[in-house]
Design a protein around this motif. Structure first.
Motif, PDB file in Angstrom:
ATOM      1  N   ILE A 174      76.368  -4.192   2.895  1.00 46.72           N
ATOM      2  CA  ILE A 174      76.745  -5.406   2.987  1.00 46.72           C
ATOM      3  C   ILE A 174      75.484  -5.742   4.151  1.00 46.72           C
ATOM      4  CG2 ILE A 174      77.928  -6.613   5.269  1.00 46.72           C
ATOM      5  CD1 ILE A 174      80.819  -5.427   3.742  1.00 46.72           C
ATOM      6  N   LEU A 175      75.380  -4.355   5.449  1.00 45.60           N
ATOM      7  CA  LEU A 175      74.683  -5.318   6.171  1.00 45.60           C
ATOM      8  C   LEU A 175      72.888  -5.416   5.107  1.00 45.60           C
ATOM      9  CD1 LEU A 175      74.014  -4.512   8.812  1.00 45.60           C
ATOM     10  CD2 LEU A 175      73.407  -2.403   9.930  1.00 45.60           C
ATOM     11  N   CYS A 176      72.136  -4.383   4.234  1.00 46.01           N
ATOM     12  CA  CYS A 176      71.051  -4.749   3.150  1.00 46.01           C
ATOM     13  C   CYS A 176      71.657  -6.358   2.461  1.00 46.01           C
ATOM     14  CB  CYS A 176      71.143  -3.674   2.615  1.00 46.01           C
ATOM     15  SG  CYS A 176      71.113  -1.967   3.010  1.00 46.01           S
ATOM     16  N   PHE A 177      72.489  -6.729   2.382  1.00 44.75           N
ATOM     17  CA  PHE A 177      72.682  -7.586   2.109  1.00 44.75           C
ATOM     18  C   PHE A 177      71.826  -9.154   2.678  1.00 44.75           C
ATOM     19  CE2 PHE A 177      74.408 -11.581   0.913  1.00 44.75           C
ATOM     20  CZ  PHE A 177      74.530 -11.922  -1.181  1.00 44.75           C
ATOM     21  N   MET A 178      73.001  -8.479   4.291  1.00 45.55           N
ATOM     22  CA  MET A 178      72.570  -9.878   4.402  1.00 45.55           C
ATOM     23  C   MET A 178      70.863  -9.699   5.627  1.00 45.55           C
ATOM     24  SD  MET A 178      75.213 -11.245   5.084  1.00 45.55           S
ATOM     25  CE  MET A 178      76.700 -11.073   4.976  1.00 45.55           C
ATOM     26  N   ALA A 179      70.566  -8.191   5.355  1.00 45.56           N
ATOM     27  CA  ALA A 179      69.256  -8.156   5.476  1.00 45.56           C
ATOM     28  C   ALA A 179      68.146  -8.845   4.933  1.00 45.56           C
ATOM     29  CB  ALA A 179      68.850  -6.764   6.238  1.00 45.56           C
ATOM     30  N   GLY A 180      68.924  -9.197   3.736  1.00 43.14           N
ATOM     31  CA  GLY A 180      68.167 -10.523   2.714  1.00 43.14           C
ATOM     32  C   GLY A 180      67.358  -9.167   1.393  1.00 43.14           C
ATOM     33  N   VAL A 181      67.927  -8.760   1.258  1.00 41.49           N
ATOM     34  CA  VAL A 181      67.281  -7.399  -0.168  1.00 41.49           C
ATOM     35  C   VAL A 181      68.611  -8.838  -1.359  1.00 41.49           C
ATOM     36  CG1 VAL A 181      68.640  -5.267  -1.229  1.00 41.49           C
ATOM     37  CG2 VAL A 181      67.738  -5.201   0.883  1.00 41.49           C
ATOM     38  N   LEU A 307      73.691  -6.151  13.732  1.00 42.48           N
ATOM     39  CA  LEU A 307      74.962  -5.407  14.341  1.00 42.48           C
ATOM     40  C   LEU A 307      76.184  -5.169  14.666  1.00 42.48           C
ATOM     41  CD1 LEU A 307      72.469  -4.223  18.003  1.00 42.48           C
ATOM     42  CD2 LEU A 307      73.187  -2.819  16.151  1.00 42.48           C
ATOM     43  N   ALA A 308      75.994  -7.904  15.148  1.00 43.01           N
ATOM     44  CA  ALA A 308      76.981  -8.300  15.177  1.00 43.01           C
ATOM     45  C   ALA A 308      77.691  -7.994  13.021  1.00 43.01           C
ATOM     46  CB  ALA A 308      76.883  -9.789  15.153  1.00 43.01           C
ATOM     47  N   MET A 309      76.742  -8.323  12.229  1.00 36.22           N
ATOM     48  CA  MET A 309      77.005  -8.084  11.579  1.00 36.22           C
ATOM     49  C   MET A 309      77.528  -7.532  10.309  1.00 36.22           C
ATOM     50  SD  MET A 309      77.272 -11.281  10.381  1.00 36.22           S
ATOM     51  CE  MET A 309      77.731 -11.685   8.677  1.00 36.22           C
ATOM     52  N   MET A 352      83.762   1.572  20.362  1.00 38.83           N
ATOM     53  CA  MET A 352      81.417   1.507  20.034  1.00 38.83           C
ATOM     54  C   MET A 352      81.461   0.312  19.459  1.00 38.83           C
ATOM     55  SD  MET A 352      81.623   5.070  21.209  1.00 38.83           S
ATOM     56  CE  MET A 352      80.281   5.074  20.765  1.00 38.83           C
ATOM     57  N   GLY A 353      81.817  -0.311  17.976  1.00 36.89           N
ATOM     58  CA  GLY A 353      81.216  -1.204  17.102  1.00 36.89           C
ATOM     59  C   GLY A 353      81.310  -2.335  17.937  1.00 36.89           C
ATOM     60  N   PHE A 354      82.808  -3.022  18.173  1.00 41.19           N
ATOM     61  CA  PHE A 354      82.863  -3.330  18.922  1.00 41.19           C
ATOM     62  C   PHE A 354      81.974  -3.862  20.582  1.00 41.19           C
ATOM     63  CE2 PHE A 354      87.089  -4.795  16.973  1.00 41.19           C
ATOM     64  CZ  PHE A 354      86.731  -6.128  16.124  1.00 41.19           C
ATOM     65  N   GLY A 355      80.941  -2.864  21.518  1.00 47.04           N
ATOM     66  CA  GLY A 355      80.895  -2.300  21.718  1.00 47.04           C
ATOM     67  C   GLY A 355      79.479  -3.744  21.594  1.00 47.04           C
ATOM     68  N   LEU A 356      78.966  -2.732  20.302  1.00 51.92           N
ATOM     69  CA  LEU A 356      77.537  -3.223  19.525  1.00 51.92           C
ATOM     70  C   LEU A 356      77.113  -4.999  19.897  1.00 51.92           C
ATOM     71  CD1 LEU A 356      76.774  -0.751  17.300  1.00 51.92           C
ATOM     72  CD2 LEU A 356      76.211  -0.440  19.542  1.00 51.92           C
ATOM     73  N   VAL A 357      78.217  -5.187  19.595  1.00 51.67           N
ATOM     74  CA  VAL A 357      79.259  -6.645  19.145  1.00 51.67           C
ATOM     75  C   VAL A 357      78.948  -7.211  20.469  1.00 51.67           C
ATOM     76  CG1 VAL A 357      80.171  -9.099  18.807  1.00 51.67           C
ATOM     77  CG2 VAL A 357      80.717  -5.983  16.980  1.00 51.67           C
ATOM     78  N   LEU A 358      79.245  -6.395  21.071  1.00 49.98           N
ATOM     79  CA  LEU A 358      79.384  -8.002  22.669  1.00 49.98           C
ATOM     80  C   LEU A 358      78.435  -7.375  23.522  1.00 49.98           C
ATOM     81  CD1 LEU A 358      82.560  -6.085  24.245  1.00 49.98           C
ATOM     82  CD2 LEU A 358      81.882  -8.871  23.676  1.00 49.98           C
ATOM     83  N   ASN A 359      77.558  -6.195  23.299  1.00 48.44           N
ATOM     84  CA  ASN A 359      75.946  -5.872  23.139  1.00 48.44           C
ATOM     85  C   ASN A 359      75.205  -7.257  22.677  1.00 48.44           C
ATOM     86  OD1 ASN A 359      72.568  -5.105  23.168  1.00 48.44           O
ATOM     87  ND2 ASN A 359      73.752  -3.764  24.325  1.00 48.44           N
ATOM     88  N   ALA A 360      75.465  -7.668  21.525  1.00 48.51           N
ATOM     89  CA  ALA A 360      74.445  -8.315  21.172  1.00 48.51           C
ATOM     90  C   ALA A 360      74.546 -10.175  21.339  1.00 48.51           C
ATOM     91  CB  ALA A 360      74.843  -8.588  19.250  1.00 48.51           C
ATOM     92  N   TYR A 361      75.353 -10.322  22.234  1.00 52.11           N
ATOM     93  CA  TYR A 361      75.778 -11.465  22.860  1.00 52.11           C
ATOM     94  C   TYR A 361      75.540 -11.625  24.086  1.00 52.11           C
ATOM     95  CZ  TYR A 361      78.794 -15.196  24.802  1.00 52.11           C
ATOM     96  OH  TYR A 361      79.310 -16.549  25.259  1.00 52.11           O
ATOM     97  N   VAL A 362      76.195 -10.236  25.120  1.00 56.01           N
ATOM     98  CA  VAL A 362      75.139 -10.339  26.296  1.00 56.01           C
ATOM     99  C   VAL A 362      73.703 -11.281  26.018  1.00 56.01           C
ATOM    100  CG1 VAL A 362      74.971  -8.976  28.457  1.00 56.01           C
ATOM    101  CG2 VAL A 362      76.963  -9.017  26.970  1.00 56.01           C
ATOM    102  N   HIS A 363      72.991  -9.980  25.422  1.00 55.95           N
ATOM    103  CA  HIS A 363      71.538  -9.962  24.774  1.00 55.95           C
ATOM    104  C   HIS A 363      71.038 -10.824  24.085  1.00 55.95           C
ATOM    105  CE1 HIS A 363      72.255  -6.254  26.844  1.00 55.95           C
ATOM    106  NE2 HIS A 363      71.645  -6.417  27.771  1.00 55.95           N
ATOM    107  N   ARG A 364      71.925 -12.057  24.072  1.00 59.48           N
ATOM    108  CA  ARG A 364      71.934 -12.901  22.618  1.00 59.48           C
ATOM    109  C   ARG A 364      69.909 -13.312  22.520  1.00 59.48           C
ATOM    110  NH1 ARG A 364      74.919 -15.515  25.716  1.00 59.48           N
ATOM    111  NH2 ARG A 364      75.194 -16.764  26.736  1.00 59.48           N
ATOM    112  N   ASP A 365      70.040 -14.347  23.759  1.00 57.29           N
ATOM    113  CA  ASP A 365      68.546 -14.726  23.628  1.00 57.29           C
ATOM    114  C   ASP A 365      67.547 -13.903  24.196  1.00 57.29           C
ATOM    115  OD1 ASP A 365      69.812 -17.131  23.773  1.00 57.29           O
ATOM    116  OD2 ASP A 365      70.135 -16.905  26.090  1.00 57.29           O
ATOM    117  N   VAL A 366      67.013 -12.619  24.073  1.00 58.61           N
ATOM    118  CA  VAL A 366      66.310 -11.212  24.275  1.00 58.61           C
ATOM    119  C   VAL A 366      65.350 -11.558  22.833  1.00 58.61           C
ATOM    120  CG1 VAL A 366      65.210  -8.929  24.828  1.00 58.61           C
ATOM    121  CG2 VAL A 366      67.587 -10.544  25.584  1.00 58.61           C
ATOM    122  N   ASN A 367      64.670 -11.590  22.700  1.00 60.70           N
ATOM    123  CA  ASN A 367      63.319 -11.521  21.960  1.00 60.70           C
ATOM    124  C   ASN A 367      62.919 -10.278  21.548  1.00 60.70           C
ATOM    125  OD1 ASN A 367      61.965 -12.554  19.564  1.00 60.70           O
ATOM    126  ND2 ASN A 367      60.376 -13.788  20.496  1.00 60.70           N
TER     127      ASN A 367
END
Length: 375
Positions: A174-181, A307-309, A352-367
């Motif tokens: 799923i992750l590889c497909f979402m990345a564009g494979v 991470l979120a996907m 811990m997985g949801f921790g990664l999702v929350l991390n993505a949200y907290v830092h959503r504007d970080v480039n």
């Protein structure tokens, strides 16, 4: 925000609290079902499950507030450490219920295969973040993500743990497909797997072959190999639309239903709260997955999006396999239901997985930059 991995409490107010609430509601329902499974008592499962959730909740919030640059930098290191733990199961692990899946660390029994699902998501997100999108489908660049997924999957299959290995491969895909494979690669791989299935049958353990045969003809041995699934189907059917009521299910309360607090917790819920209760649970799961996908779409950095996907995909695969399993639509593979089934390892890995999702949200504007060191 500091860049050395120190947790910043200044980001606490930016946490996606609606997602945290939805997670807590599902965990509370799981806690209530543990009380039912224990005959109305906190012991032996409900009290332990509450402790598992409290510990995992702290880990989830710590991950949510960790700088995303830190996770990006050390993604491969975290993957390598978890892979070493997985190899450690082969060397110093101990068996339970016929499978060698656990290692003891500091008096705590740890199942590295559960954590491996998260570290694969981390490693793949790091990998695809670091390469150009137009290079994703180059054959040479497809090899690393395949190895990232298949190496741990091979060790997990040796435990044996077909269910977790299957989830790992599906989440990686799923992750590889979402990345564009491109889809054609997955079609080719699926065709090869189907072609190799007759050969793979001979490498299955006897109990795994029995599960497949039981799935096809459960009525052939209703008191033996087919007992679990037949009791599950009876319990689900007897629940009707609104169920028999809390702690009033016959199959669950009279112990006809095996593993009612772990793999078959959805069956117990269906018997006591019926179709309506199951629908509520599935809607709550849809809310969690929807939040994760929405967060993925809002992230500036590809790393956070993947991470979120990846976590959304992991949650979806877990739910799909467990619900289909207890309904007799696929063979029994021993996959727990996230946040509802009893177990410390699965609770920790999911939060811990949801921790990664929350991390993505907290830092959503970080480039985030593409190159972060440490490979």
């Amino acid at each position: 925000m500091v860049s050395n991995g120190q947790i910043s409490l200044s980001k606490f107010s930016q946490v996606h609290w609606a997602l945290v609430l939805a997670i807590s509601v599902l965990a509370f329902i799981g806690f209530v079902m543990m009380i039912s499974a224990g005959g109305g008592h906190l012991a032996p499962w409900a009290s332990r499950q509450l402790a598992h959730f409290a510990f995992a909740f702290v880990l989830m919030m710590a991950i949510a507030l960790t700088p995303s640059a830190f996770l990006l930098r050390y993604a491969y290191v975290i993957y390598a450490v978890c892979l070493v733990l997985l190899v450690g199961v082969e060397i110093a692990g101990f068996a339970g219920k016929g499978a060698k899946r656990w290692v003891e660390m500091g008096g705590v029994n740890l199942q590295p295969s559960e954590l491996m699902k998260l570290t694969v998501i981390l490693a793949l997100a790091r990998y695809y973040h670091s390469i150009n999108f137009q290079d994703v489908n180059r054959p040479l660049l497809l090899a690393p993500p395949i190895l990232i997924v298949l190496i741990p999957a091979a060790f997990i299959l040796r435990q044996p743990n077909l269910g977790t290995a299957t989830i790992l491969i599906l989440v990686g895909s799923i992750l590889c497909f979402m990345a564009g494979v491109k889809a054609r690669y997955f079609i080719v791989i699926a065709a090869l797997i189907c072609a190799a299935a007759p050969v793979g049958w001979h490498f299955l353990h006897d109990y795994q072959k029995q599960r497949v045969l039981t799935f096809l003809h459960p009525e052939d041995d209703p008191l033996g190999a087919g007992y679990n699934i037949m009791q599950s189907v009876i319990a689900i059917g007897s629940g009707g639309f609104f169920g028999k009521g809390f702690m009033h299910g016959s199959q669950g309360q009279l112990d006809f239903l095996p593993e009612k607090h772990t793999d078959f917790i959805f069956t117990m819920l269906a018997e006591e709260f019926g179709f309506f209760g199951c629908l509520v649970i599935l809607v709550l799961y849809m809310v969690l997955i929807g939040y994760a996908i929405g967060i993925a779409l809002r992230c500036r950095a590809l790393f956070g999006s993947l991470l979120a996907m990846g976590v959304a995909g992991m949650l979806f695969v877990h739910i799909l396999i467990n619900v289909m399993m207890v309904m007799g639509l696929i063979p029994v593979v021993g996959v727990p239901l996230p946040l509802l089934s009893y177990g410390g390892s699965i609770m920790i890995s999911i939060l811990m997985g949801f921790g990664l999702v929350l991390n993505a949200y907290v830092h959503r504007d970080v480039n985030l930059p593409k190159a972060m060191g440490l490979l």
